[in-house]
Design an enzyme around this catalytic site. Structure first.
Site, PDB file in Angstrom:
ATOM      1  N   THR A 118      15.172  34.457  30.755  1.00  0.00           N
ATOM      2  CA  THR A 118      15.933  35.702  30.577  1.00  0.00           C
ATOM      3  C   THR A 118      14.975  36.784  30.078  1.00  0.00           C
ATOM      4  O   THR A 118      14.222  36.553  29.121  1.00  0.00           O
ATOM      5  CB  THR A 118      17.081  35.477  29.576  1.00  0.00           C
ATOM      6  OG1 THR A 118      17.836  34.356  30.033  1.00  0.00           O
ATOM      7  CG2 THR A 118      17.994  36.691  29.484  1.00  0.00           C
ATOM      8  N   GLU A 145      23.464  24.318  27.678  1.00  0.00           N
ATOM      9  CA  GLU A 145      22.699  23.172  27.181  1.00  0.00           C
ATOM     10  C   GLU A 145      23.650  21.987  27.059  1.00  0.00           C
ATOM     11  O   GLU A 145      24.815  22.172  26.742  1.00  0.00           O
ATOM     12  CB  GLU A 145      22.063  23.499  25.830  1.00  0.00           C
ATOM     13  CG  GLU A 145      20.902  24.452  25.978  1.00  0.00           C
ATOM     14  CD  GLU A 145      20.261  24.834  24.658  1.00  0.00           C
ATOM     15  OE1 GLU A 145      20.535  24.197  23.635  1.00  0.00           O
ATOM     16  OE2 GLU A 145      19.488  25.807  24.677  1.00  0.00           O
ATOM     17  N   LYS A 199      22.753  38.957  33.929  1.00  0.00           N
ATOM     18  CA  LYS A 199      22.516  37.916  32.917  1.00  0.00           C
ATOM     19  C   LYS A 199      22.903  38.415  31.518  1.00  0.00           C
ATOM     20  O   LYS A 199      23.635  37.770  30.779  1.00  0.00           O
ATOM     21  CB  LYS A 199      21.038  37.490  32.956  1.00  0.00           C
ATOM     22  CG  LYS A 199      20.645  36.479  31.914  1.00  0.00           C
ATOM     23  CD  LYS A 199      21.327  35.135  32.111  1.00  0.00           C
ATOM     24  CE  LYS A 199      21.315  34.310  30.857  1.00  0.00           C
ATOM     25  NZ  LYS A 199      22.128  33.115  30.947  1.00  0.00           N
ATOM     26  N   ASN A 203      26.270  37.100  29.205  1.00  0.00           N
ATOM     27  CA  ASN A 203      26.195  36.451  27.888  1.00  0.00           C
ATOM     28  C   ASN A 203      26.818  37.309  26.792  1.00  0.00           C
ATOM     29  O   ASN A 203      27.401  36.784  25.840  1.00  0.00           O
ATOM     30  CB  ASN A 203      24.737  36.098  27.551  1.00  0.00           C
ATOM     31  CG  ASN A 203      24.406  34.696  28.053  1.00  0.00           C
ATOM     32  OD1 ASN A 203      25.258  34.019  28.614  1.00  0.00           O
ATOM     33  ND2 ASN A 203      23.172  34.260  27.860  1.00  0.00           N
ATOM     34  N   CYS A 255      20.765  31.211  23.384  1.00  0.00           N
ATOM     35  CA  CYS A 255      20.856  32.412  24.229  1.00  0.00           C
ATOM     36  C   CYS A 255      21.756  33.545  23.710  1.00  0.00           C
ATOM     37  O   CYS A 255      21.334  34.702  23.727  1.00  0.00           O
ATOM     38  CB  CYS A 255      21.291  32.008  25.631  1.00  0.00           C
ATOM     39  SG  CYS A 255      20.005  31.046  26.459  1.00  0.00           S
ATOM     40  N   ASP A 259      20.358  37.307  23.510  1.00  0.00           N
ATOM     41  CA  ASP A 259      20.658  38.118  24.695  1.00  0.00           C
ATOM     42  C   ASP A 259      21.522  39.338  24.338  1.00  0.00           C
ATOM     43  O   ASP A 259      21.374  40.412  24.923  1.00  0.00           O
ATOM     44  CB  ASP A 259      21.333  37.264  25.775  1.00  0.00           C
ATOM     45  CG  ASP A 259      20.368  36.207  26.353  1.00  0.00           C
ATOM     46  OD1 ASP A 259      19.209  36.139  25.895  1.00  0.00           O
ATOM     47  OD2 ASP A 259      20.774  35.450  27.257  1.00  0.00           O
TER      48      ASP A 259
HETATM   49  N1  LIG Z   1      18.769  27.064  27.199  1.00  0.00           N
HETATM   50  C1  LIG Z   1      19.692  27.686  27.920  1.00  0.00           C
HETATM   51  O1  LIG Z   1      20.886  27.348  27.840  1.00  0.00           O
HETATM   52  C2  LIG Z   1      19.301  28.805  28.847  1.00  0.00           C
HETATM   53  C3  LIG Z   1      20.253  29.266  29.788  1.00  0.00           C
HETATM   54  C4  LIG Z   1      19.905  30.323  30.614  1.00  0.00           C
HETATM   55  C5  LIG Z   1      18.670  30.932  30.490  1.00  0.00           C
HETATM   56  N2  LIG Z   1      17.788  30.489  29.553  1.00  0.00           N
HETATM   57  C6  LIG Z   1      16.482  31.157  29.455  1.00  0.00           C
HETATM   58  O2  LIG Z   1      15.488  30.346  30.087  1.00  0.00           O
HETATM   59  C7  LIG Z   1      14.258  30.415  29.355  1.00  0.00           C
HETATM   60  C8  LIG Z   1      13.839  29.021  28.946  1.00  0.00           C
HETATM   61  O3  LIG Z   1      14.833  28.469  28.113  1.00  0.00           O
HETATM   62  P1  LIG Z   1      14.893  26.912  27.791  1.00  0.00           P
HETATM   63  O4  LIG Z   1      16.104  26.699  26.961  1.00  0.00           O
HETATM   64  O5  LIG Z   1      14.714  26.125  29.029  1.00  0.00           O
HETATM   65  O6  LIG Z   1      13.589  26.781  26.870  1.00  0.00           O
HETATM   66  P2  LIG Z   1      12.966  25.454  26.243  1.00  0.00           P
HETATM   67  O7  LIG Z   1      12.400  25.863  24.942  1.00  0.00           O
HETATM   68  O8  LIG Z   1      13.948  24.340  26.307  1.00  0.00           O
HETATM   69  O9  LIG Z   1      11.781  25.088  27.249  1.00  0.00           O
HETATM   70  C9  LIG Z   1      10.683  25.888  27.478  1.00  0.00           C
HETATM   71  C10 LIG Z   1       9.521  25.007  27.939  1.00  0.00           C
HETATM   72  O10 LIG Z   1       8.437  25.863  28.324  1.00  0.00           O
HETATM   73  C11 LIG Z   1       7.239  25.251  27.881  1.00  0.00           C
HETATM   74  N3  LIG Z   1       6.207  26.299  27.827  1.00  0.00           N
HETATM   75  C12 LIG Z   1       6.062  27.285  26.937  1.00  0.00           C
HETATM   76  N4  LIG Z   1       5.016  28.071  27.279  1.00  0.00           N
HETATM   77  C13 LIG Z   1       4.502  27.554  28.419  1.00  0.00           C
HETATM   78  C14 LIG Z   1       3.415  27.913  29.260  1.00  0.00           C
HETATM   79  N5  LIG Z   1       2.655  28.970  29.005  1.00  0.00           N
HETATM   80  N6  LIG Z   1       3.166  27.139  30.350  1.00  0.00           N
HETATM   81  C15 LIG Z   1       3.926  26.060  30.616  1.00  0.00           C
HETATM   82  N7  LIG Z   1       4.973  25.687  29.880  1.00  0.00           N
HETATM   83  C16 LIG Z   1       5.261  26.422  28.779  1.00  0.00           C
HETATM   84  C17 LIG Z   1       7.614  24.624  26.542  1.00  0.00           C
HETATM   85  O11 LIG Z   1       6.698  23.609  26.184  1.00  0.00           O
HETATM   86  C18 LIG Z   1       9.013  24.076  26.855  1.00  0.00           C
HETATM   87  O12 LIG Z   1       8.948  22.754  27.368  1.00  0.00           O
HETATM   88  C19 LIG Z   1      14.514  31.382  28.198  1.00  0.00           C
HETATM   89  O13 LIG Z   1      14.132  32.668  28.590  1.00  0.00           O
HETATM   90  C20 LIG Z   1      16.022  31.332  28.017  1.00  0.00           C
HETATM   91  O14 LIG Z   1      16.548  32.512  27.470  1.00  0.00           O
HETATM   92  C21 LIG Z   1      18.069  29.417  28.746  1.00  0.00           C
END
Ligand SMILES: NC(=O)c1ccc[n+]([C@@H]2O[C@H](COP(=O)([O-])OP(=O)(O)OC[C@H]3O[C@@H](n4cnc5c(N)ncnc54)[C@H](O)[C@@H]3O)[C@@H](O)[C@H]2O)c1
Length: 390
Positions: A118, A145, A199, A203, A255, A259
């Site tokens: 996001t 999640e 997005k 949210n 989020c 957000d």
């Molecule tokens: N969690 C949710 O419910 C959700 C829903 C929609 C959108 N999002 C968005 O998606 C994005 C990710 O969220 P998430 O919950 O999956 O995060 P998360 O913290 O679960 O996972 C992120 C992953 O990225 C890895 N990482 C960090 N920097 C990196 C790099 N430079 N190269 C490779 N890997 C790297 C971390 O080790 C981790 O495994 C965020 O922007 C979040 O706002 C999350």
């Protein structure tokens, strides 16, 4: 077709599992521990579908910590790295996403980059201008999640921020790997700026709904009237709907808090009242909850679970954390029961790992979400979980 997914968290890993049913997927992460688990067919995330897909399904998926192996020859590179809200700059910290985009451009300039993280409004256009590359596209992710893969197998909609052949193809690939009927109208193509807005507004609407029912609950508690009866009466109007209306200590999780703040920051000078109120209402609610706890004059408050909701496998930005902070400021003695924490202390607070000890040491048990474990001590419990739902 080779797809590279960067980040194997909730978003990246669920997309990797989804797409590797039909395409060759390489998932890149900086965590060797996660990469090793995924390559052994073990999900680092507690999610029923992810656990079963990684273990049982024949997926064309390999995880790596090697950038070159991941990026080279990939047709699509999906970015799913974190974007935490930075209160100092008043915006998301997008540095993780920017590093990935810059690496992609160096190692594989012809790939199409899909941003699933996001991002602030206008971020994708800024990246397009910076790298003079049209094939940087924002596609919002709507998963919950604990239901991460499920929500990708049964998406409510698939939004892709461009109308080019590659953008349309990407949406079709997500749909092809889902279990939704292909005749349903689920694909929406628009500009990336519009997709970024979809997005943040989605949210913020969800946060507004939680905040609304929480304020209804505060009102009812003060007026000594039944929140349950009022919510039942209000929600039976089909325009309002009887769902997503269970009071809590506040909206939380990774989020919604960040957000809503990002959308408010993007509003800037644009006149608004509701967006600002959605952000402020959450803090007001937590103050109200803390006052209600203090009124009960407990000597020791036992905080039952730090997780945001039932089934959660983390407590990122959980509303309970702010309740704990506020109680600490009021110099209230606290103990915590949270099986996810192996340590003996959390912010200098005792973690009590034995539930019976925790119950007997607590004068008042504070629970954002109640569980059957507390059934026999319900007279000690303070919660606003009135409908026993998340
Ligand atoms: N969690 C949710 O419910 C959700 C829903 C929609 C959108 N999002 C968005 O998606 C994005 C990710 O969220 P998430 O919950 O999956 O995060 P998360 O913290 O679960 O996972 C992120 C992953 O990225 C890895 N990482 C960090 N920097 C990196 C790099 N430079 N190269 C490779 N890997 C790297 C971390 O080790 C981790 O495994 C965020 O922007 C979040 O706002 C999350």
């Amino acid at each position: 077709m080779k797809i590279c997914v960067v980040g194997t968290g909730y978003v990246g890993l669920s997309l990797s599992a989804l797409l590797s049913q039909k395409y060759h997927v390489i998932a890149l992460d900086i965590s060797k521990e996660k990469v090793d688990l995924i390559n052994q067919g073990i999900s680092p995330i507690n999610d029923d579908e992810l656990i079963s897909y990684l273990n049982d399904k024949s997926l064309d998926l390999k995880a790596t910590i090697n950038n070159k192996e991941a990026y080279e020859n990939a047709d699509y590179i999906i970015v799913a790295t974190p974007t935490n809200y930075d209160t100092e700059i008043g915006s998301f910290d997008t540095s993780n996403v920017e590093i990935v985009i810059s690496d992609c451009i160096k190692l594989n300039p012809n790939s199409t980059i899909i941003i699933k993280s996001t991002v602030p409004l206008g971020f994708t256009d800024k990246m397009r201008r910076k790298y003079r590359k049209r094939e940087i596209i924002f596609s919002p992710e709507f998963l919950r999640e604990s239901k991460a893969l499920y929500d990708n197998l049964y998406p409510s909609r698939i939004v892709v921020g461009d109308t080019t052949t590659k953008a349309i193809k990407f949406g079709e690939m997500l749909l092809a790997c889902s279990k939704k009927s292909k005749s349903e109208k689920l694909l929406f193509n628009m500009s990336s700026k519009e997709a970024e807005a979809v997005k943040l507004f989605s949210n913020t609407f969800l946060a507004m709904r939680v905040a609304f029912f929480n304020e209804l609950d505060s009102f009812s508690e003060i007026n000594n009237i039944s929140t349950e009866k009022i919510i039942d009466g209000v929600s039976s109007d089909p325009r309002i709907g009887n769902y997503y209306n269970n009071p809590s200590f506040g909206y939380g999780g990774y989020c919604l808090p960040k957000d809503t703040k990002q959308l408010l920051a993007n509003f800037g000078e644009i006149p608004n009242n509701i967006i600002k109120a959605v952000v402020e209402s959450n803090d007001t609610r937590k103050d109200f909850i803390v006052e209600s706890i203090i009124k009960k004059k407990p000597k020791t408050v036992g905080v039952y679970r730090l997780i945001m909701k039932k089934g959660s496998d983390n407590y990122r930005e959980s509303a309970v954390l702010d309740i704990v902070e506020k109680l600490l400021r009021e110099k209230i003695e606290i103990i915590i029961y949270e099986p996810f924490i192996d340590e003996i202390k959390f912010k200098q607070i005792d973690i009590v790992s034995n539930l019976s000890d925790f119950i007997s040491r607590s004068d008042l048990i504070v629970a954002n979400r109640i569980s059957s474990e507390l059934k026999l001590v319900s007279n000690k419990v303070y919660s606003r979980d009135l409908f026993r739902e998340n």
